[in-house]
Design a protein around this motif. Structure first.
Motif, PDB file in Angstrom:
ATOM      1  N   LEU A   1     -31.586  24.296  -5.218  1.00  0.00           N
ATOM      2  CA  LEU A   1     -32.180  24.381  -3.882  1.00  0.00           C
ATOM      3  C   LEU A   1     -32.409  23.019  -3.252  1.00  0.00           C
ATOM      4  O   LEU A   1     -32.916  22.917  -2.147  1.00  0.00           O
ATOM      5  N   SER A   2     -32.014  21.957  -3.968  1.00  0.00           N
ATOM      6  CA  SER A   2     -32.407  20.620  -3.503  1.00  0.00           C
ATOM      7  C   SER A   2     -31.723  20.228  -2.202  1.00  0.00           C
ATOM      8  O   SER A   2     -32.201  19.362  -1.492  1.00  0.00           O
TER       9      SER A   2
ATOM     10  N   ALA B   1     -36.705  22.361   4.004  1.00  0.00           N
ATOM     11  CA  ALA B   1     -37.939  22.872   3.397  1.00  0.00           C
ATOM     12  C   ALA B   1     -38.165  24.368   3.634  1.00  0.00           C
ATOM     13  O   ALA B   1     -38.479  25.107   2.706  1.00  0.00           O
ATOM     14  N   LYS B   2     -37.959  24.810   4.861  1.00  0.00           N
ATOM     15  CA  LYS B   2     -38.264  26.200   5.199  1.00  0.00           C
ATOM     16  C   LYS B   2     -37.300  27.159   4.477  1.00  0.00           C
ATOM     17  O   LYS B   2     -37.717  28.150   3.884  1.00  0.00           O
ATOM     18  N   LEU B   3     -36.034  26.786   4.500  1.00  0.00           N
ATOM     19  CA  LEU B   3     -35.016  27.600   3.849  1.00  0.00           C
ATOM     20  C   LEU B   3     -35.252  27.628   2.338  1.00  0.00           C
ATOM     21  O   LEU B   3     -35.087  28.655   1.676  1.00  0.00           O
TER      22      LEU B   3
ATOM     23  N   GLN C   1     -36.600  30.382  -2.662  1.00  0.00           N
ATOM     24  CA  GLN C   1     -37.383  30.469  -3.898  1.00  0.00           C
ATOM     25  C   GLN C   1     -37.865  31.898  -4.112  1.00  0.00           C
ATOM     26  O   GLN C   1     -37.751  32.450  -5.209  1.00  0.00           O
ATOM     27  N   ILE C   2     -38.373  32.481  -3.042  1.00  0.00           N
ATOM     28  CA  ILE C   2     -38.852  33.865  -3.133  1.00  0.00           C
ATOM     29  C   ILE C   2     -37.688  34.786  -3.495  1.00  0.00           C
ATOM     30  O   ILE C   2     -37.768  35.635  -4.377  1.00  0.00           O
ATOM     31  N   GLU C   3     -36.571  34.553  -2.785  1.00  0.00           N
ATOM     32  CA  GLU C   3     -35.354  35.338  -2.990  1.00  0.00           C
ATOM     33  C   GLU C   3     -34.869  35.247  -4.436  1.00  0.00           C
ATOM     34  O   GLU C   3     -34.534  36.241  -5.079  1.00  0.00           O
TER      35      GLU C   3
ATOM     36  N   MET D   1     -43.888  27.740  -8.603  1.00  0.00           N
ATOM     37  CA  MET D   1     -43.675  28.979  -7.874  1.00  0.00           C
ATOM     38  C   MET D   1     -42.777  29.941  -8.641  1.00  0.00           C
ATOM     39  O   MET D   1     -42.982  31.149  -8.618  1.00  0.00           O
ATOM     40  N   LEU D   2     -41.755  29.396  -9.316  1.00  0.00           N
ATOM     41  CA  LEU D   2     -40.742  30.251  -9.912  1.00  0.00           C
ATOM     42  C   LEU D   2     -41.013  30.612 -11.364  1.00  0.00           C
ATOM     43  O   LEU D   2     -40.674  31.701 -11.820  1.00  0.00           O
TER      44      LEU D   2
END
Lengths: 280, 345
Positions: B163-164, B168-170, B175-177, B201-202
């Motif tokens: 994800l790097s 930030a928003k995406l 992360q949730i996805e 978070m993960l």
């Protein structure tokens, strides 16, 4: 076309200079083609430029050369043409077959090895062609082997290798190791990963290399001049021997065909790899 | 009761003279989401590549369901991997990318098509199957890369800082996805990241690495609340690392304040304490305070202060209020007893 982006109000002279240079460049590179093409339509017996009158007689002469038995030279134009094509095809296949794995190894290997090898394979480019021809002749004679067509094929391979390698290497540069690893993680063996991922992505470079090899080998004269024998000779040698005493306009007509074939080939490949890479 | 899926036993890796990993021991439970977290150069990517099989460990063993896979070729491991560059095949369409692993497994065309369709539905991009990869946005590429790795029903799902590259928003959405996908597939997952928020978070289990050594492996909240050493305390949620002493009552003395936290160390021994910035509260005093506020910024819901006390700069975070101390104010410090970690010096 950056010409359109240049200043035109006060700096208009830049545009003038660039257009002038462009015209000059096009003239110098296109002039031989234009002259040869015009001359091939000459009706005169001798070759003066510009011709007084025009005809298709030399094209008829070419057709006659191809259909009738020709007693004026040791090898007929058909034999030379076939030899040239066979040589060019072998050179093309072998050089590309060598360069694809070589480019892969160099691109994935150590940087220092790569630089050294690239230099080594560029040597035939900086060597005077006459010297290269003599060197290959000396080697061939000292081997005392009946090499047949390979007398010409082997020097040609050495000559086209730098061009083909350069094309394959620049194609390899854009292919990251992670792409191969991705294929491997999905279950592809390392060879399969190369076949499925690396080769398709190298396609443009490989095609460009193939065409380079074919055209360079087909048109090569200097080295072949040292290597040809009565049995194994190529079209450029035939054309030279035909024109060495007096310029025979039928060779010009023949050249027009060769030029047309080369251009067709380049356009074809350019279409094939459209958007995926540059031929030059 | 969870069972161990992947076991890493005493894995070390050296590149020439450089030791990248020393004696890594780790057990990953089936279906767990493990994050390897650490600063760059800590060996986390090397460890992931050893698990994937792209690097060979200098010593040590890898066991999958008890079977030794240390020397198994990477293409025979059946682990799905998402690379940092995503490594989508640029000469294939989205569907061809996702179906590639299935094609290698000699799945029929119908099976491939069904599976591609199913995965495109899962990543909520059902209409992009025939698009070339180059026509996708960053977030879409991300999802396709994940779908491609999951299509082969991997035994392990490996992700290298996937994800790097996102903004930030995406990244937040992804992360949730990602967590949702991982749970619905129930696949054992190892993700490498240097972003501690992402890891918190993960992860079910957080593995903090530094200098090729596992510093702490525990659930995120435990790592956050009871870090085992100053490095972990600082790296996860940047704590204040302060010198402390054991007082005569065997309590922790910090910057001349008796915190009342009892310690097991002999009175007088020098210690280190890690205190989270939000575990300190400030009170403005007229005189005799512990420190002076040198910096304050109001971030809306919270305010951050820097306090100079006994030669240390202490970061404090707390609720904003009208009576908040401002720059130049003398303050006294109060520590939340439950949220101080003590280490031997």
């Amino acid at each position: 076309m950056r010409v359109g982006l240049l200043p035109t109000d006060r700096g208009g002279s830049y545009r003038f200079v660039i257009v002038l240079l462009a015209i000059l460049g096009i003239l110098v590179s296109a002039l031989p083609v234009v002259v040869v093409t015009i001359m091939s339509f000459s009706a005169a017996e001798t070759s003066g430029f510009p011709p007084d009158s025009y005809s298709l007689r030399w094209y008829g002469e070419v057709a006659r050369l191809f259909t009738n038995e020709d007693s004026s030279s040791a090898q007929s134009v058909v034999d030379s043409m076939v030899t040239s094509l066979v040589v060019a095809l072998i050179v093309m296949v072998v050089a590309t077959g060598v360069c694809i794995p070589l480019a892969y190894a160099l691109a994935r290997g150590q940087r220092r090895v790569r630089e050294g090898m690239e230099l080594l394979f560029t040597l035939p480019l900086v060597f005077p062609l006459v010297m290269l021809g003599i060197a290959f002749l000396l080697i061939a004679e000292s081997l005392a082997l009946e090499l047949g067509i390979w007398r010409i094929v082997i020097p040609h391979i050495a000559l086209v290798l730098p061009f083909v390698l350069r094309n394959c290497l620049s194609a390899m540069n854009g292919i990251s190791v992670e792409l191969e690893e991705a294929a491997i993680s999905l279950g592809a063996s390392p060879m399969r990963a190369i076949w499925d991922v690396v080769i398709p992505l190298m396609k443009a470079g490989i095609l460009a290399g193939l065409i380079f090899a074919l055209i360079i080998s087909f048109n090569e004269f200097t080295i072949t001049f040292f290597m040809y024998t009565i049995d194994v000779s190529t079209l450029p040698i035939w054309m030279y021997s035909r024109t060495v005493s007096s310029l025979d306009p039928s060779t010009l007509a023949l050249s027009v065909f060769i030029i047309a074939a080369d251009v067709l080939l380049i356009v074809l490949v350019d279409k094939l790899i459209a958007g995926k890479g540059n031929l030059f | 009761m969870s069972e161990t899926h992947l076991t890493i036993e005493g894995v070390s890796k050296s590149f020439g003279d450089v030791r990248a990993l020393s004696n890594i021991d780790l057990k990953v439970d089936r279906g767990a989401f493990v994050c390897l977290l650490g600063p760059s150069g800590c060996g986390k990517t090397t460890l992931l590549r050893i698990i994937a099989g792209f690097e060979q460990a200098t010593s040590g063993k890898l066991l999958l369901d008890g079977a030794d896979i240390t020397d198994l070729a990477p293409h025979k491991r059946g682990f799905g991997m998402v690379f940092q560059s995503l490594a989508l095949f640029p000469h294939m369409s989205v569907a061809e990318n996702i179906a590639y692993g299935l094609k290698l497994r000699k799945a029929s065309r119908v099976e491939q098509k069904d599976r591609v369709e199913e995965l495109l539905n899962v990543i909520e991009l059902p209409h992009i199957a025939d698009r070339p990869v180059s026509a996708l946005s960053g977030g879409q590429r991300q999802r396709v890369a994940i779908a491609r790795a999951l299509a082969i029903q991997p035994k392990l799902f490996l992700l290298d800082e996937p994800l790097s590259a996102l903004d930030a928003k995406l990244r937040d959405n992804m992360q949730i996805e990602l967590r949702r996908l991982q749970q619905s597939f129930g696949v054992t997952t190892v993700l490498v990241t240097h972003d501690q928020t992402e890891a918190m978070m993960l992860a079910d289990e957080l593995v903090v690495l530094s200098d090729g050594v596992i510093q702490q492996a525990a659930p995120p909240s435990q790592v956050y609340q009871s870090p085992v050493n100053p490095f972990v305390a600082d790296f996860i949620g940047s704590a204040n690392i302060l010198p402390a002493v054991s007082t005569s009552q065997s309590t922790l003395g910090l910057l001349g304040v008796d915190t009342g936290v009892s310690v097991e160390h002999a009175p007088g021994s020098t210690l280190q304490a890690a205190v989270r910035s939000e575990a300190i509260s400030l009170r403005k005093v007229e005189s005799g305070g512990t420190g002076i506020v040198s910096f304050a910024r109001d971030l809306g819901p919270v305010t951050e202060w820097l306090v100079q006390a006994e030669g240390h700069e202490i970061r404090v975070r707390g609720a904003s209020s009208a009576v908040s101390p401002t720059v130049g104010d003398q303050v006294s410090l109060q520590f939340d007893q439950d949220r101080i970690s003590v280490f031997a010096s």
